[in-house]
Design a protein around this motif. Structure first.
Motif, PDB file in Angstrom:
ATOM      1  N   TYR A   1       2.395   9.611  -2.303  1.00  0.00           N
ATOM      2  CA  TYR A   1       3.687   9.235  -1.727  1.00  0.00           C
ATOM      3  C   TYR A   1       4.698   8.919  -2.827  1.00  0.00           C
ATOM      4  O   TYR A   1       5.842   9.397  -2.797  1.00  0.00           O
TER       5      TYR A   1
ATOM      6  N   ASN B   1       0.536   4.076  -3.115  1.00  0.00           N
ATOM      7  CA  ASN B   1       0.042   5.390  -2.722  1.00  0.00           C
ATOM      8  C   ASN B   1       0.599   6.432  -3.698  1.00  0.00           C
ATOM      9  O   ASN B   1       1.791   6.745  -3.674  1.00  0.00           O
TER      10      ASN B   1
ATOM     11  N   SER C   1       0.821  -1.207   0.000  1.00  0.00           N
ATOM     12  CA  SER C   1       0.000   0.000   0.000  1.00  0.00           C
ATOM     13  C   SER C   1       0.857   1.261   0.000  1.00  0.00           C
ATOM     14  O   SER C   1       0.420   2.308  -0.486  1.00  0.00           O
TER      15      SER C   1
ATOM     16  N   LEU D   1       1.250   9.229   4.799  1.00  0.00           N
ATOM     17  CA  LEU D   1       1.273   7.861   5.313  1.00  0.00           C
ATOM     18  C   LEU D   1       0.785   7.804   6.757  1.00  0.00           C
ATOM     19  O   LEU D   1       1.002   8.742   7.521  1.00  0.00           O
TER      20      LEU D   1
END
Length: 462
Positions: free
Chosen positions: A261, A258, A254, A379
């Motif tokens: 990110y 993202n 994940s 995050l």
């Protein structure tokens, strides 16, 4: 379930916060200076042990290799284990390697010492930039800005300090600062808040696959051996497979999926490639084209390092008020402006080069501050460690790739066609102008990608 820290930000008073920031800043300074000042001592080390250029290069290469891999490993460990414990272990390793380096009787022992040093030193930036978000979250932007300024300033001071120490006392005394880090252990124990161990475990197989793939990539970049390239591809694929099949992978998929990110990390990769490229090519250009000596080169670079300390503090304050997005854009614009001016004004007096470099150096702490703030915002807390660690790892790779690529380009001395319509000179300076213009194009690409994801896409979704 994630256990909360024994101490949280509401239990830390202002005086305690300052102590934490000063401590982290000191550790970061010692680590960064250690990593940069050995560059100028390479000829002396080579003479001491009668080494060839390829052999002595391992004094730096092995440190960078272990340091880059360790930055991600420590980031992952910080998601599970208390930062205070990790910091104490890292300082012990860092100083132990320094002591061995000071007394190393031969080349092999020196390499072992540098490996141990890197195993400890890798933790400092990885954990240092995590500490504000974990223990002082409300002032994260300002503190990260200050730490980014320290990082940039130490990077500029390191080579100059290394030159003075190596010339006056000898290269073995370069390890003294690292040994002094032992004195920080009581303060780490007293000032860094204690935490409970979080649930989770380290994926050892995934960590080994990651380390082998990164090491093989770095070896390929520096040696161009196809065996190492093949190793990187095969082991890299095994690592990706491990990420998506293991029950508790080294990197949670994940995180990689993202988009904000990944965009931040990609932009940081491009930006670090540019700044490390500048730090690599400028001394070469100033020495060969301008015929400056080491002291004169230091005078050209030093103002930028000083200015970066100021811009980091300013960027941190803006980040705390406005967030990381405008600070990132500001940093990329400054970086692109500086590289373009450098590519247009080669041949002008040294103070002009220093002014152009200063503009680019202003950008470095701004981009670092914005990136760390964005990652901490994007995050969840339990992924911040590995997120910052991966960001640091890719920054090291960016610097390695950039310097290797520029080194290869500099081998071509017959380039006469300028890519910059504003640059009309002919001769050796053309190749340097083209390198700076290429770096400018990388910055423009990074800026466009960042604006597309963070500004355009956000407006469309909003």
């Amino acid at each position: 379930m994630v256990h909360n820290a024994t101490h949280n930000s509401t239990e830390i008073n202002d005086q305690h916060k300052r102590k934490i920031v000063y401590l982290v800043g000191l550790l970061l300074t010692l680590t960064v200076i250690n990593g940069t000042m050995f560059n100028v001592a390479v000829p002396d080390i080579s003479a001491t042990f009668e080494l060839s250029p390829s052999e002595v290069s391992w004094v730096m290469t092995v440190y960078i290799l272990i340091f880059s891999i360790g930055s991600l490993v420590y980031g992952k460990l910080a998601d599970i284990y208390p930062i205070r414990t990790l910091l104490i272990i890292s300082v012990v390793l860092f100083s132990t390697g320094a002591i061995l380096g000071m007394v190393s009787p031969n080349y092999s022992m020196l390499i072992v010492a540098r490996i141990i040093q890197a195993m400890g030193g890798a933790a400092i930036p990885a954990l240092g930039f995590l500490i504000p978000g974990r223990f002082i979250p409300r002032e994260r932007g300002v503190i990260v800005g200050g730490l980014s300024a320290v990082f940039a300033f130490a990077s500029g001071v390191g080579p100059m300090l290394g030159g003075v120490v190596a010339t006056s006392l000898g290269w073995r005394y370069l390890f003294v600062l690292s040994v002094l880090s032992l004195l920080t252990i009581p303060f780490i124990y007293k000032w860094i808040p204690q935490e409970n161990r979080r649930e989770g475990q380290l994926d050892v197989i995934g960590a080994i696959l990651m380390a082998i793939s990164v090491a093989s990539l770095l070896f390929f970049i520096t040696t161009f051996s196809w065996y190492t390239a093949a190793t990187f591809v095969v082991v890299g694929l095994l690592f990706v497979g491990r990420v998506y099949t293991a029950s508790n992978p080294f990197i949670d998929p994940s995180v990689l999926e993202n988009v904000p990110y990944s965009t931040t990390v990609l932009v940081g990769f491009f930006a670090n490639a540019v700044i490390m490229g500048l730090m690599f090519v400028l001394p070469i250009m100033l020495g060969k084209y301008y015929e400056f000596n080491a002291f004169q080169i230091g005078l050209v670079i030093f103002p930028g390092a000083m200015a970066s300390a100021i811009s980091g503090k300013i960027g941190g304050k803006i980040t705390s008020k406005k967030g990381g997005i405008p600070v990132m854009i500001m940093g990329l614009v400054l970086m692109g402006t500086g590289t373009f001016l450098l590519g247009s004004l080669i041949g002008e007096p040294g103070w002009v080069v220093a002014a152009c470099l200063l503009i680019s150096y202003l950008s470095f702490p701004l981009i670092s501050t914005a990136a760390v703030d964005l990652i901490a915002t994007i995050l969840p807390p339990q992924q911040n460690g590995v997120g910052i660690g991966l960001f640091n790892l890719l920054n090291f790779l960016a610097g390695t790739i950039s310097t290797a690529a520029i080194g290869s380009v500099l081998d071509f001395r017959n380039i006469q066609d300028s890519w910059n319509p504003l640059f009309t000179r002919q001769g050796e300076e053309v190749i340097y102008s083209n390198i700076f213009i290429a770096l400018t194009l990388i910055v423009i690409l990074a800026l466009l990608v960042f604006i597309l994801i963070y500004v355009v896409k956000r407006e469309e979704s909003g």
